[in-house]
Design a protein around this motif. Sequence first.
Motif, PDB file in Angstrom:
ATOM      1  N   ASN A  60     -47.254  14.271 129.175  1.00 21.70           N
ATOM      2  CA  ASN A  60     -46.746  12.824 129.999  1.00 21.70           C
ATOM      3  C   ASN A  60     -45.976  12.882 128.418  1.00 21.70           C
ATOM      4  OD1 ASN A  60     -47.919  12.211 132.179  1.00 21.70           O
ATOM      5  ND2 ASN A  60     -49.267  13.029 131.538  1.00 21.70           N
ATOM      6  N   PRO A  61     -44.495  12.708 127.847  1.00 20.05           N
ATOM      7  CA  PRO A  61     -43.839  12.667 126.992  1.00 20.05           C
ATOM      8  C   PRO A  61     -43.704  11.757 126.672  1.00 20.05           C
ATOM      9  CG  PRO A  61     -42.058  13.495 128.613  1.00 20.05           C
ATOM     10  CD  PRO A  61     -43.468  13.042 129.066  1.00 20.05           C
ATOM     11  N   ASP A  62     -43.646  10.316 125.370  1.00 25.94           N
ATOM     12  CA  ASP A  62     -42.983   9.106 125.415  1.00 25.94           C
ATOM     13  C   ASP A  62     -42.062   9.110 125.146  1.00 25.94           C
ATOM     14  OD1 ASP A  62     -43.245   6.559 124.524  1.00 25.94           O
ATOM     15  OD2 ASP A  62     -44.313   7.417 122.497  1.00 25.94           O
ATOM     16  N   VAL A  63     -41.110   8.628 126.261  1.00 19.10           N
ATOM     17  CA  VAL A  63     -39.853   8.669 126.828  1.00 19.10           C
ATOM     18  C   VAL A  63     -39.011   7.208 126.245  1.00 19.10           C
ATOM     19  CG1 VAL A  63     -39.920  11.170 128.506  1.00 19.10           C
ATOM     20  CG2 VAL A  63     -39.721   8.647 128.951  1.00 19.10           C
ATOM     21  N   GLU A  64     -40.030   6.417 126.661  1.00 16.80           N
ATOM     22  CA  GLU A  64     -39.887   5.207 126.267  1.00 16.80           C
ATOM     23  C   GLU A  64     -39.668   4.549 124.512  1.00 16.80           C
ATOM     24  OE1 GLU A  64     -42.557   2.127 127.036  1.00 16.80           O
ATOM     25  OE2 GLU A  64     -41.803   3.033 129.819  1.00 16.80           O
ATOM     26  N   ASN A  65     -40.266   5.680 123.607  1.00 17.50           N
ATOM     27  CA  ASN A  65     -39.651   5.466 122.814  1.00 17.50           C
ATOM     28  C   ASN A  65     -38.415   6.706 121.844  1.00 17.50           C
ATOM     29  OD1 ASN A  65     -41.642   3.306 121.736  1.00 17.50           O
ATOM     30  ND2 ASN A  65     -42.866   4.147 122.377  1.00 17.50           N
ATOM     31  N   GLY A  66     -38.210   7.979 123.190  1.00 22.27           N
ATOM     32  CA  GLY A  66     -37.165   8.891 121.975  1.00 22.27           C
ATOM     33  C   GLY A  66     -38.207  10.272 122.200  1.00 22.27           C
ATOM     34  N   ALA A  67     -39.470  10.454 122.650  1.00 19.19           N
ATOM     35  CA  ALA A  67     -40.072  10.978 122.574  1.00 19.19           C
ATOM     36  C   ALA A  67     -39.740  12.286 123.837  1.00 19.19           C
ATOM     37  CB  ALA A  67     -41.311  11.537 122.271  1.00 19.19           C
ATOM     38  N   MET A  68     -38.490  12.903 123.935  1.00 20.65           N
ATOM     39  CA  MET A  68     -37.703  13.583 125.068  1.00 20.65           C
ATOM     40  C   MET A  68     -39.281  15.082 125.549  1.00 20.65           C
ATOM     41  SD  MET A  68     -36.191  11.469 126.114  1.00 20.65           S
ATOM     42  CE  MET A  68     -35.100  12.391 127.597  1.00 20.65           C
ATOM     43  N   ILE A  69     -38.512  15.735 126.467  1.00 23.38           N
ATOM     44  CA  ILE A  69     -39.610  16.633 126.689  1.00 23.38           C
ATOM     45  C   ILE A  69     -38.956  18.188 125.747  1.00 23.38           C
ATOM     46  CG2 ILE A  69     -38.259  17.493 128.697  1.00 23.38           C
ATOM     47  CD1 ILE A  69     -42.159  18.278 128.349  1.00 23.38           C
ATOM     48  N   GLY A  84     -44.668  15.341 133.144  1.00 20.05           N
ATOM     49  CA  GLY A  84     -44.922  14.231 133.665  1.00 20.05           C
ATOM     50  C   GLY A  84     -43.674  12.349 133.373  1.00 20.05           C
ATOM     51  N   LEU A  85     -43.420  11.702 134.104  1.00 16.36           N
ATOM     52  CA  LEU A  85     -41.933  11.159 134.024  1.00 16.36           C
ATOM     53  C   LEU A  85     -43.113  10.160 135.279  1.00 16.36           C
ATOM     54  CD1 LEU A  85     -39.137  11.862 134.301  1.00 16.36           C
ATOM     55  CD2 LEU A  85     -40.476  11.729 131.957  1.00 16.36           C
ATOM     56  N   PHE A  86     -42.975   8.134 134.807  1.00 16.03           N
ATOM     57  CA  PHE A  86     -43.139   7.063 135.966  1.00 16.03           C
ATOM     58  C   PHE A  86     -41.911   6.022 135.851  1.00 16.03           C
ATOM     59  CE2 PHE A  86     -46.665   8.574 132.772  1.00 16.03           C
ATOM     60  CZ  PHE A  86     -48.003   7.944 133.315  1.00 16.03           C
ATOM     61  N   SER A  87     -42.179   5.523 137.118  1.00 12.06           N
ATOM     62  CA  SER A  87     -41.493   4.793 137.590  1.00 12.06           C
ATOM     63  C   SER A  87     -41.977   4.115 138.280  1.00 12.06           C
ATOM     64  CB  SER A  87     -40.135   5.251 138.358  1.00 12.06           C
ATOM     65  OG  SER A  87     -39.385   5.114 139.089  1.00 12.06           O
ATOM     66  N   GLN A  88     -41.327   2.567 138.565  1.00 11.66           N
ATOM     67  CA  GLN A  88     -42.157   1.708 139.352  1.00 11.66           C
ATOM     68  C   GLN A  88     -40.770   1.562 140.464  1.00 11.66           C
ATOM     69  OE1 GLN A  88     -41.281   0.962 135.500  1.00 11.66           O
ATOM     70  NE2 GLN A  88     -43.571   2.593 135.426  1.00 11.66           N
ATOM     71  N   ILE A  89     -41.302   0.695 141.702  1.00  9.03           N
ATOM     72  CA  ILE A  89     -40.901  -0.079 142.582  1.00  9.03           C
ATOM     73  C   ILE A  89     -41.048  -1.545 142.006  1.00  9.03           C
ATOM     74  CG2 ILE A  89     -40.703  -0.064 145.457  1.00  9.03           C
ATOM     75  CD1 ILE A  89     -42.094   2.311 145.760  1.00  9.03           C
ATOM     76  N   ASN A  90     -39.743  -1.906 142.392  1.00 10.07           N
ATOM     77  CA  ASN A  90     -40.335  -2.894 141.834  1.00 10.07           C
ATOM     78  C   ASN A  90     -39.644  -4.537 142.389  1.00 10.07           C
ATOM     79  OD1 ASN A  90     -41.076  -2.872 138.647  1.00 10.07           O
ATOM     80  ND2 ASN A  90     -38.617  -2.664 138.726  1.00 10.07           N
ATOM     81  N   SER A  91     -39.408  -4.517 143.969  1.00  7.83           N
ATOM     82  CA  SER A  91     -39.159  -5.018 144.733  1.00  7.83           C
ATOM     83  C   SER A  91     -39.302  -4.362 146.251  1.00  7.83           C
ATOM     84  CB  SER A  91     -37.403  -5.600 144.489  1.00  7.83           C
ATOM     85  OG  SER A  91     -37.341  -6.009 145.837  1.00  7.83           O
TER      86      SER A  91
END
Length: 317
Positions: A60-69, A84-91
């Motif tokens: 699970n890489p820290d993609v939000e801080n630029g640590a790409m796979i 592993g990547l994370f995504s939200q259903i916001n609505s």
Amino acid sequence: MRSIMFVSWYLILLSVTLGELCLGIKPTHPLFYGRKPCSLTDTPANPGMRGYNGIYWGWNPDVENGAMISAINSATGKNASTIGLFSQINSPDGYDGHQLLSHLDAVKSSKATLIASIMPNGLSFDEVTPAIAADVASVIKKFTDEGIEVWLRFAHEMNWYVRAGTYRGNSTQFIQAWRNIHAAVKDIEGCLLFWCPNNAKTVDLYAQWWPGADYVDIVGMDQYVSSSSSTFKTAYGDFYNAYAKKYTKHMAIPETATKPADVDVKEAWVYALSNKNVSSYPCFKSVTWFELDKSYDFRVVMGQSEGVRDWTMSNFE
């Protein structure tokens, strides 16, 4: 007569071609898709990294801080088996999957299986309608159409996030939401549904969240251990028996590390999952390490000393 025969053969060929298109694209580098769940001999056709015990390994890489796979693969000298990547259903009005889709090319070039953790943060379980499920399916199909195997981890850690207030609803509503998702993705080639609660004190606490064996392809559990003596048996044995073994399902650990972030404890846990003999648990196939510096520094590769990184990689083929 010849013209009739030609038309007949043309129609047959067209039918076969359309049938293949309807079936979709099978994964280019399959890991679980089309494989026997609890077999040690059904070797996946996946080129990714494995521990010396045969367990497939990813991050699970820290993609939000630029640590790409790609950065992790470069640091390890090996291609991750999973990402592993994370995504939200916001609505409740819709889901566009932009957090996942922005990494589509990177996932494809990595040849890894995508663990897509899609979290219904902006709506309650009963708002995960067939329309929302269709949106999720549309996003997942963009990956599978590129030959990427996807493990869809919908509403992971539901037993924890409901208590924390991140998800809203009860277990009955969760199961209906899950089944809506299942109905939308079940015919997508290369997509497997991944049920994953958070570690609970006793295994019976998961039961109310179980959608049913017909609606699940992979089982797993998130857990962060705190002792250097932890083993797969002590951490996952009861869960394995209750869900992977009982229902003959693939088992994967999609998110794990140690708390606190003591190097000795981290190294012991990596060794326990990638190097110790786990052949008595044939359904257990995969680990995806939480390679982030978040509430703790969970990382065992990025940002670590050369000695720690070398020791980590000494556990892999």
